[in-house]
Design an enzyme around this catalytic site. Structure first.
Site, PDB file in Angstrom:
ATOM      1  N   CYS A 118      76.479  24.767  28.952  1.00 37.71           N
ATOM      2  CA  CYS A 118      76.405  25.990  29.750  1.00 37.71           C
ATOM      3  C   CYS A 118      77.392  25.897  30.896  1.00 37.71           C
ATOM      4  O   CYS A 118      77.554  24.825  31.497  1.00 37.71           O
ATOM      5  CB  CYS A 118      74.982  26.146  30.286  1.00 37.71           C
ATOM      6  SG  CYS A 118      74.727  27.627  31.278  1.00 37.71           S
ATOM      7  N   HIS A 162      70.503  31.951  23.995  1.00 37.38           N
ATOM      8  CA  HIS A 162      70.914  31.193  25.178  1.00 37.38           C
ATOM      9  C   HIS A 162      71.239  32.156  26.325  1.00 37.38           C
ATOM     10  O   HIS A 162      70.770  31.975  27.450  1.00 37.38           O
ATOM     11  CB  HIS A 162      72.139  30.330  24.831  1.00 37.38           C
ATOM     12  CG  HIS A 162      72.722  29.590  25.990  1.00 37.38           C
ATOM     13  ND1 HIS A 162      72.681  28.214  26.089  1.00 37.38           N
ATOM     14  CD2 HIS A 162      73.386  30.012  27.095  1.00 37.38           C
ATOM     15  CE1 HIS A 162      73.286  27.838  27.205  1.00 37.38           C
ATOM     16  NE2 HIS A 162      73.721  28.915  27.835  1.00 37.38           N
ATOM     17  N   GLU A 163      72.062  33.168  26.032  1.00 43.54           N
ATOM     18  CA  GLU A 163      72.481  34.109  27.082  1.00 43.54           C
ATOM     19  C   GLU A 163      71.310  34.942  27.591  1.00 43.54           C
ATOM     20  O   GLU A 163      71.185  35.168  28.797  1.00 43.54           O
ATOM     21  CB  GLU A 163      73.625  34.999  26.601  1.00 43.54           C
ATOM     22  CG  GLU A 163      74.929  34.254  26.330  1.00 43.54           C
ATOM     23  CD  GLU A 163      75.441  33.429  27.502  1.00 43.54           C
ATOM     24  OE1 GLU A 163      75.200  33.797  28.678  1.00 43.54           O
ATOM     25  OE2 GLU A 163      76.075  32.381  27.251  1.00 43.54           O
ATOM     26  N   HIS A 166      69.098  33.487  30.257  1.00 40.19           N
ATOM     27  CA  HIS A 166      69.563  33.576  31.649  1.00 40.19           C
ATOM     28  C   HIS A 166      68.881  34.726  32.389  1.00 40.19           C
ATOM     29  O   HIS A 166      68.671  34.652  33.597  1.00 40.19           O
ATOM     30  CB  HIS A 166      71.085  33.760  31.711  1.00 40.19           C
ATOM     31  CG  HIS A 166      71.854  32.493  31.553  1.00 40.19           C
ATOM     32  ND1 HIS A 166      71.735  31.432  32.437  1.00 40.19           N
ATOM     33  CD2 HIS A 166      72.772  32.111  30.629  1.00 40.19           C
ATOM     34  CE1 HIS A 166      72.548  30.453  32.057  1.00 40.19           C
ATOM     35  NE2 HIS A 166      73.181  30.837  30.970  1.00 40.19           N
TER      36      HIS A 166
END
Length: 192
Positions: A118, A162-163, A166
């Site tokens: 990341c 993953h994004e 956030h």
């Protein structure tokens, strides 16, 4: 630190995991998208695209990336830029997503053999991150200027999850098994 159009996105300006802001939850973006939000998302796409060009990356202090979310530049809004390229550097997938959300996901799991990384995480975190092998993500794509439904599997599915993590203030290493980081789930699909 909030992004403004005069701030260049690079490794120095991306918020790292020692900053509490990276754990902040992101807010929905009003549609139609404002010029300021659209410009930010276009800048994020430019970062991701340029970051895989070795010469540009070195010159502009960019770490290689396949995605970046707005919170990583100090803006707690549900926006993410994703570009996946093939071995020759051609774009296979490119999205500038606003308010994306997972609308369905598989029970079957997958993980990257090399682990995840990341832009906001400097230190290495060994271990496997298990994610849904397939997801459907709905959101507004500024590149197509419309609501889209992305049916993703494999690497794209991992990147999307993953994004979107956030937006909840979650980092990839939060998913690593604390007791046995290298635990291999025999039923999960490994992505080499």
């Amino acid at each position: 630190m909030y992004y403004n159009m005069y701030m260049l996105i690079n490794n120095d300006t991306i918020i790292k995991d020692d900053n509490d802001l990276i754990r902040q939850k992101s807010n929905d973006v009003s549609l139609p998208i404002s010029k300021q939000d659209k410009d930010l998302l276009l800048d994020m796409l430019k970062y991701v695209d340029d970051s895989t060009n070795e010469e540009l990356a070195e010159k502009e202090n960019l770490r290689p990336a396949v995605g970046i979310s707005a919170i990583q530049v100090g803006v707690p809004k549900k926006m993410t830029a994703i570009i996946l390229k093939d071995a020759e550097g051609n774009k296979v997938y490119e999205y500038g997503l606003v308010n994306p959300k997972i609308v369905s996901n598989s029970v079957e799991k997958t993980y990257l053999a090399t682990g995840e990384g990341c832009l906001s995480v400097v230190d290495d975190h060994e271990g496997y991150i298990y994610r849904s092998a397939r997801v459907k993500v709905k959101g507004f794509d500024i590149l197509q200027n419309k609501e889209v439904l992305i049916k993703a599997d494999g690497y794209l599915a991992v990147v999307l999850q993953h994004e979107l993590d956030h937006f909840k203030g979650v980092l990839f290493y939060d998913h690593i098994n604390k007791v046995d980081p290298k635990y291999v789930d025999p039923n999960a699909i490994v992505i080499e």
